[in-house]
Motif scaffolding. Structure first.
Motif, mmCIF file in Angstrom:
data_model
loop_
_atom_site.group_PDB
_atom_site.id
_atom_site.type_symbol
_atom_site.label_atom_id
_atom_site.label_comp_id
_atom_site.label_asym_id
_atom_site.label_seq_id
_atom_site.Cartn_x
_atom_site.Cartn_y
_atom_site.Cartn_z
ATOM 1 N N PRO A 186 0.801 -1.232 0.000
ATOM 2 C CA PRO A 186 0.000 0.000 0.000
ATOM 3 C C PRO A 186 0.835 1.285 0.000
ATOM 4 N N LEU A 187 2.158 1.156 0.088
ATOM 5 C CA LEU A 187 3.046 2.321 0.176
ATOM 6 C C LEU A 187 3.589 2.697 -1.194
ATOM 7 N N SER A 188 3.521 4.001 -1.503
ATOM 8 C CA SER A 188 4.080 4.511 -2.762
ATOM 9 C C SER A 188 4.906 5.756 -2.473
ATOM 10 N N ILE A 189 6.059 5.856 -3.110
ATOM 11 C CA ILE A 189 6.961 7.004 -2.934
ATOM 12 C C ILE A 189 7.286 7.582 -4.304
ATOM 13 N N ALA A 190 7.166 8.897 -4.442
ATOM 14 C CA ALA A 190 7.407 9.538 -5.731
ATOM 15 C C ALA A 190 8.298 10.764 -5.564
ATOM 16 N N ALA A 191 8.826 11.225 -6.675
ATOM 17 C CA ALA A 191 9.561 12.493 -6.746
ATOM 18 C C ALA A 191 8.857 13.365 -7.773
ATOM 19 N N MET A 192 8.716 14.659 -7.466
ATOM 20 C CA MET A 192 7.961 15.553 -8.333
ATOM 21 C C MET A 192 8.651 16.900 -8.444
ATOM 22 N N MET A 193 8.568 17.497 -9.598
ATOM 23 C CA MET A 193 9.083 18.838 -9.790
ATOM 24 C C MET A 193 8.208 19.581 -10.784
ATOM 25 N N GLY A 194 8.256 20.917 -10.707
ATOM 26 C CA GLY A 194 7.447 21.711 -11.614
ATOM 27 C C GLY A 194 8.003 23.108 -11.791
ATOM 28 N N TYR A 195 7.536 23.754 -12.842
ATOM 29 C CA TYR A 195 7.933 25.136 -13.138
ATOM 30 C C TYR A 195 6.674 25.906 -13.519
ATOM 31 N N GLY A 196 6.549 27.119 -12.976
ATOM 32 C CA GLY A 196 5.355 27.898 -13.264
ATOM 33 C C GLY A 196 5.632 29.381 -13.326
ATOM 34 N N ALA A 197 4.654 30.132 -13.792
ATOM 35 C CA ALA A 197 4.747 31.587 -13.880
ATOM 36 C C ALA A 197 3.380 32.180 -13.571
ATOM 37 N N GLU A 236 -2.372 51.170 2.097
ATOM 38 C CA GLU A 236 -2.750 50.436 0.890
ATOM 39 C C GLU A 236 -1.621 50.548 -0.122
ATOM 40 N N ILE A 237 -1.099 49.406 -0.543
ATOM 41 C CA ILE A 237 0.032 49.380 -1.462
ATOM 42 C C ILE A 237 -0.416 48.851 -2.823
ATOM 43 N N GLN A 238 -0.180 49.640 -3.864
ATOM 44 C CA GLN A 238 -0.448 49.198 -5.224
ATOM 45 C C GLN A 238 0.708 48.316 -5.698
ATOM 46 N N GLN A 239 0.364 47.189 -6.328
ATOM 47 C CA GLN A 239 1.388 46.234 -6.749
ATOM 48 C C GLN A 239 1.114 45.738 -8.160
ATOM 49 N N THR A 240 2.161 45.668 -8.965
ATOM 50 C CA THR A 240 2.109 45.012 -10.263
ATOM 51 C C THR A 240 3.314 44.089 -10.320
ATOM 52 N N LEU A 241 3.057 42.792 -10.222
ATOM 53 C CA LEU A 241 4.142 41.834 -10.015
ATOM 54 C C LEU A 241 4.008 40.644 -10.950
ATOM 55 N N SER A 242 5.148 40.021 -11.226
ATOM 56 C CA SER A 242 5.174 38.747 -11.935
ATOM 57 C C SER A 242 6.173 37.836 -11.228
ATOM 58 N N SER A 243 5.977 36.536 -11.363
ATOM 59 C CA SER A 243 6.855 35.596 -10.664
ATOM 60 C C SER A 243 7.043 34.333 -11.482
ATOM 61 N N THR A 244 8.152 33.664 -11.224
ATOM 62 C CA THR A 244 8.375 32.312 -11.721
ATOM 63 C C THR A 244 8.695 31.432 -10.518
ATOM 64 N N THR A 245 8.232 30.187 -10.544
ATOM 65 C CA THR A 245 8.464 29.273 -9.428
ATOM 66 C C THR A 245 9.064 27.973 -9.935
ATOM 67 N N LEU A 246 9.970 27.437 -9.140
ATOM 68 C CA LEU A 246 10.547 26.112 -9.363
ATOM 69 C C LEU A 246 10.316 25.324 -8.089
ATOM 70 N N ASP A 247 9.587 24.205 -8.198
ATOM 71 C CA ASP A 247 9.231 23.464 -6.990
ATOM 72 C C ASP A 247 9.673 22.017 -7.068
ATOM 73 N N PHE A 248 10.044 21.488 -5.895
ATOM 74 C CA PHE A 248 10.426 20.093 -5.740
ATOM 75 C C PHE A 248 9.648 19.518 -4.557
ATOM 76 N N SER A 249 9.157 18.309 -4.697
ATOM 77 C CA SER A 249 8.433 17.673 -3.599
ATOM 78 C C SER A 249 8.598 16.165 -3.672
ATOM 79 N N SER A 250 8.239 15.498 -2.564
ATOM 80 C CA SER A 250 8.436 14.051 -2.459
ATOM 81 C C SER A 250 7.177 13.399 -1.905
ATOM 82 N N PRO A 251 6.137 13.237 -2.717
ATOM 83 C CA PRO A 251 4.898 12.647 -2.209
ATOM 84 C C PRO A 251 5.088 11.198 -1.754
ATOM 85 N N VAL A 252 4.654 10.923 -0.546
ATOM 86 C CA VAL A 252 4.657 9.568 0.002
ATOM 87 C C VAL A 252 3.226 9.268 0.437
#
Length: 254
Positions: free
Chosen positions: A127-138, A155-171
């Motif tokens: 019943p046990l499963s182990i995985a590795a996961m990664m992703g990139y987003g904007a 009150e702060i006005q903001q205009t922003l953009s971002s990129t993300t790189l994620d790593f995770s280990s679902p068990v």
């Protein structure tokens, strides 16, 4: 005695439901809001299978100490300052017995974005499963948010953009064909640029934490609830703090 126990149990359920509502509904219209939760077990879909998902969750938001905040007196912010909300949809496809690919889109109150990712199941034992996961987003956003100061909220006005790189280990551990629990470590690197009040920002932050979720399967339909605790940088105290996140998901596998 029995009535007292039932009343206590009922009150506990009400408090739990209220906590979910508060975590999902209280965050305001934060501008730069990036996803934290993964909604993934350690199990792969399998070759030729697909999953279509929708989610509603609290998210990590970006903040900075601008000139406007400094002039009004820097104050420690509430937890809600570091949380926003988003609505997302994702399609995942099994391209190998152990490998999935993912494509997601997100909408926030002030913007939106996308993420591509992959997951590989590295071990299965009963019943046990182990995985590795990664992703990139904007993501990108534009709007305003209120911040606490020693004088009055600013009150702060903001205009922003971002990129993300994620790593995770679902068990994950499957208790039955219909119920599985999953957890794991999550590392997210976010680069943010744009304008924050009178400031031009170009910075990056690394968040680290762990998640815990439960998935219910009924035929081809799935539902999950997931929580995470992340260690995030707090620019107002120049330190780190733990922020909780919570989300709900629904999927169909075909």
């Amino acid at each position: 005695m029995i009535m007292t126990v039932l009343a206590s149990a009922g009150a506990a359920k009400i408090r739990f439901a209220a906590a979910i509502v508060i975590l999902l509904a209280v965050p305001g219209c934060a501008t730069m809001s990036t996803p934290v939760l993964r909604h993934e077990t350690g199990e792969s879909l399998g070759t030729g299978r697909f999953r279509a998902s929708a989610r509603y969750e609290t998210t990590r938001t970006f903040a900075a100490v601008s000139d406007e905040i400094v002039s009004a007196g820097v104050a420690e912010q509430s937890t809600g300052t570091f949380r926003g909300t988003l609505l997302g949809v994702q399609v995942a496809a099994g391209i190998h017995a152990n490998a999935d690919v993912q494509l997601a889109g997100f909408l926030t109150p002030t913007g939106g974005g996308w993420r591509v990712g992959t997951k590989y199941t590295v071990k299965r034992q009963g019943p046990l499963s182990i995985a590795a996961m990664m992703g990139y987003g904007a993501l990108s956003s534009a709007g305003s948010q209120s911040y606490l100061t020693q004088a009055q909220p600013v009150e702060i006005q903001q205009t922003l953009s971002s990129t993300t790189l994620d790593f995770s280990s679902p068990v994950s551990y499957r208790f039955s064909p219909t119920l599985a629990a999953y957890s794991g470590l999550v590392l997210i690197r976010t680069a943010v640029s744009g304008s924050f009040g009178s400031m031009v920002v170009n910075t990056s932050q690394t968040d680290f934490g762990a998640n815990l979720g439960f998935r219910l399967n009924i035929g081809r339909y799935e539902g999950d609830i997931e929580a995470a605790m992340m260690r995030v940088y707090d620019p107002f105290t120049d330190g780190y703090r733990l922020i909780p996140f919570l989300g709900l998901g629904a999927s169909m596998v075909f």
